[in-house]
Design a protein around this motif. Structure first.
Motif, mmCIF file in Angstrom:
data_model
loop_
_atom_site.group_PDB
_atom_site.id
_atom_site.type_symbol
_atom_site.label_atom_id
_atom_site.label_comp_id
_atom_site.label_asym_id
_atom_site.label_seq_id
_atom_site.Cartn_x
_atom_site.Cartn_y
_atom_site.Cartn_z
ATOM 1 N N ARG A 195 2.647 17.614 -15.509
ATOM 2 C CA ARG A 195 3.434 18.624 -14.809
ATOM 3 C C ARG A 195 3.143 18.588 -13.309
ATOM 4 N N VAL A 196 4.207 18.706 -12.502
ATOM 5 C CA VAL A 196 4.066 18.701 -11.049
ATOM 6 C C VAL A 196 3.799 20.116 -10.556
ATOM 7 N N PHE A 197 2.669 20.300 -9.859
ATOM 8 C CA PHE A 197 2.312 21.603 -9.298
ATOM 9 C C PHE A 197 2.661 21.708 -7.820
ATOM 10 N N ALA A 198 2.705 20.568 -7.139
ATOM 11 C CA ALA A 198 2.953 20.591 -5.698
ATOM 12 C C ALA A 198 3.421 19.214 -5.253
ATOM 13 N N TYR A 199 3.910 19.159 -4.017
ATOM 14 C CA TYR A 199 4.235 17.901 -3.351
ATOM 15 C C TYR A 199 3.589 17.926 -1.971
ATOM 16 N N GLU A 200 3.010 16.790 -1.583
ATOM 17 C CA GLU A 200 2.529 16.661 -0.210
ATOM 18 C C GLU A 200 3.612 16.002 0.625
ATOM 19 N N GLY A 201 3.983 16.647 1.738
ATOM 20 C CA GLY A 201 4.975 16.089 2.643
ATOM 21 C C GLY A 201 4.345 15.077 3.576
ATOM 22 N N LEU A 202 4.968 13.907 3.697
ATOM 23 C CA LEU A 202 4.452 12.812 4.513
ATOM 24 C C LEU A 202 5.542 12.311 5.448
ATOM 25 N N ALA A 203 5.209 12.098 6.707
ATOM 26 C CA ALA A 203 6.183 11.607 7.685
ATOM 27 C C ALA A 203 6.369 10.109 7.511
ATOM 28 N N ARG A 204 7.624 9.678 7.501
ATOM 29 C CA ARG A 204 7.953 8.264 7.338
ATOM 30 C C ARG A 204 9.019 7.862 8.344
ATOM 31 N N SER A 205 8.914 6.629 8.818
ATOM 32 C CA SER A 205 9.988 6.088 9.649
ATOM 33 C C SER A 205 11.215 5.872 8.786
ATOM 34 N N VAL A 206 12.374 5.865 9.416
ATOM 35 C CA VAL A 206 13.632 5.659 8.697
ATOM 36 C C VAL A 206 13.927 4.171 8.670
ATOM 37 N N SER A 207 14.070 3.637 7.447
ATOM 38 C CA SER A 207 14.312 2.211 7.282
ATOM 39 C C SER A 207 15.293 1.995 6.146
ATOM 40 N N ALA A 208 16.290 1.144 6.375
ATOM 41 C CA ALA A 208 17.242 0.824 5.315
ATOM 42 C C ALA A 208 16.671 -0.177 4.334
ATOM 43 N N ALA A 209 15.605 -0.884 4.732
ATOM 44 C CA ALA A 209 15.080 -1.963 3.906
ATOM 45 C C ALA A 209 13.998 -1.513 2.938
ATOM 46 N N ASP A 210 13.300 -0.398 3.253
ATOM 47 C CA ASP A 210 12.197 0.018 2.393
ATOM 48 C C ASP A 210 12.040 1.526 2.496
ATOM 49 N N ASP A 211 10.891 2.032 2.039
ATOM 50 C CA ASP A 211 10.656 3.469 2.038
ATOM 51 C C ASP A 211 10.139 3.988 3.372
ATOM 52 N N GLY A 212 10.046 3.113 4.359
ATOM 53 C CA GLY A 212 9.575 3.545 5.668
ATOM 54 C C GLY A 212 8.068 3.469 5.783
ATOM 55 N N LEU A 213 7.574 3.501 7.003
ATOM 56 C CA LEU A 213 6.154 3.409 7.286
ATOM 57 C C LEU A 213 5.590 4.776 7.623
ATOM 58 N N SER A 214 4.295 4.958 7.343
ATOM 59 C CA SER A 214 3.650 6.220 7.671
ATOM 60 C C SER A 214 3.590 6.391 9.180
ATOM 61 N N LEU A 215 3.907 7.611 9.638
ATOM 62 C CA LEU A 215 3.913 7.890 11.075
ATOM 63 C C LEU A 215 2.775 8.813 11.488
ATOM 64 N N TRP A 216 1.886 9.145 10.570
ATOM 65 C CA TRP A 216 0.836 10.108 10.894
ATOM 66 C C TRP A 216 -0.038 9.617 12.037
ATOM 67 N N LYS A 217 -0.207 8.285 12.155
ATOM 68 C CA LYS A 217 -1.037 7.724 13.210
ATOM 69 C C LYS A 217 -0.433 7.959 14.591
#
Length: 280
Positions: free
Chosen positions: A54-76
């Motif tokens: 069962r899902v209790f929560a979701y962590e929100g993560l910043a990602r770049s916008v990319s048509a080719a994949d799920d995007g890269l992490s932008l937290w850095k």
């Protein structure tokens, strides 16, 4: 319609005649934002109860916008922001994007997502960059969008011993502004100390540091006794998942976990069964 103010805001964003904004919608209805020359959006990684999935929560993560994949992490990006003001701006933009993208998908009250919390990171640079009243600006954003602050958990970064006073100050500010908050710890003893000192709503333990099993069992029991939650993050190896399950069995309590072994971050919230079978 559960969040009518948010829906009205999204309708304005999708209006081609609307004034240009730093936030806009793509063809799939996702909210996008821009920081300097980088376009970003949100990905969400579930926090699950391991025995049921069962899902209790979701962590929100910043990602770049990319048509080719799920995007890269932008937290850095926050590590390299040129100034404190820019780091504050980026942090608030990320949290606003995640709140919009989470709650626009989370209106149905279905068994998977109904009532799930949203975990949002607070970068360590923000602890000292904001001079006072941490959480007030974001509280005003949530209020303006008609979104429930009670379902948002702000994740504070791990701090060293010299920053203990800062963690106390920031956590008290967030609590005064109506937020629940999580602390990140490297092990059971640190978690027990912060549970007593700052009274977090969630304690997140790095699952790669399970060497003190007795302390982790005690931490699981103590968090449950005070109505808090313990989450084992960074579950990436089957043997680590087995070790976390054992801690839950010793405590006689269900365990919450998060990591790439269970789920990859995705823009869309889950709609049905778990993405991956949680094998024992």
């Amino acid at each position: 319609m559960k969040f009518p103010v948010l829906q009205n805001y999204l309708a304005r964003l999708s209006d081609p005649a609307a004034t240009a904004s730093t936030i806009w919608l793509d063809s799939e209805g996702r909210a996008l934002g821009r920081f300097f020359n980088c376009t970003m959006t949100s990905a969400f990684q579930p926090v699950r109860q391991l025995d049921t999935g069962r899902v209790f929560a979701y962590e929100g993560l910043a990602r770049s916008v990319s048509a080719a994949d799920d995007g890269l992490s932008l937290w850095k990006l926050l590590d390299h922001a040129a100034s404190d003001d820019e780091s504050v701006e980026l942090d608030r933009l990320c949290r606003m994007l995640h709140a919009i993208n989470f709650f626009r998908q989370n209106e149905s009250g279905d068994a998977v997502n109904g009532g799930a919390d949203l975990y949002l990171n607070v970068h360590d640079r923000l602890l000292s960059a904001v001079s006072s009243n941490h959480g007030y600006a974001f509280q005003r954003i949530l209020d303006a969008l008609g979104l429930p602050i009670g379902r948002v958990v702000l994740q504070l970064p791990q701090v060293n011993a010299q920053q203990g006073w800062l963690l106390n100050y920031v956590s008290d500010n967030y609590r005064r502004n109506g937020f629940r908050f999580a602390v990140n710890v490297s092990g059971g003893r640190e978690g027990l100390n912060l549970l007593d000192r700052v009274r977090p709503d969630v304690v997140k333990v790095d699952a790669r540091a399970l060497h003190d099993e007795a302390a982790l069992v005690e931490l699981l029991l103590r968090t449950a006794s005070v109505g808090a939650q313990l989450v084992f993050k960074r579950l990436e190896e089957p043997q680590v998942l087995s070790a976390v399950r054992r801690i839950g069995e010793l405590a006689g309590l269900p365990v919450l976990g998060q990591g790439y072994l269970l789920d990859n971050p995705r823009p869309a919230l889950l709609e049905a069964a778990p993405q991956r079978q949680l094998a024992a």
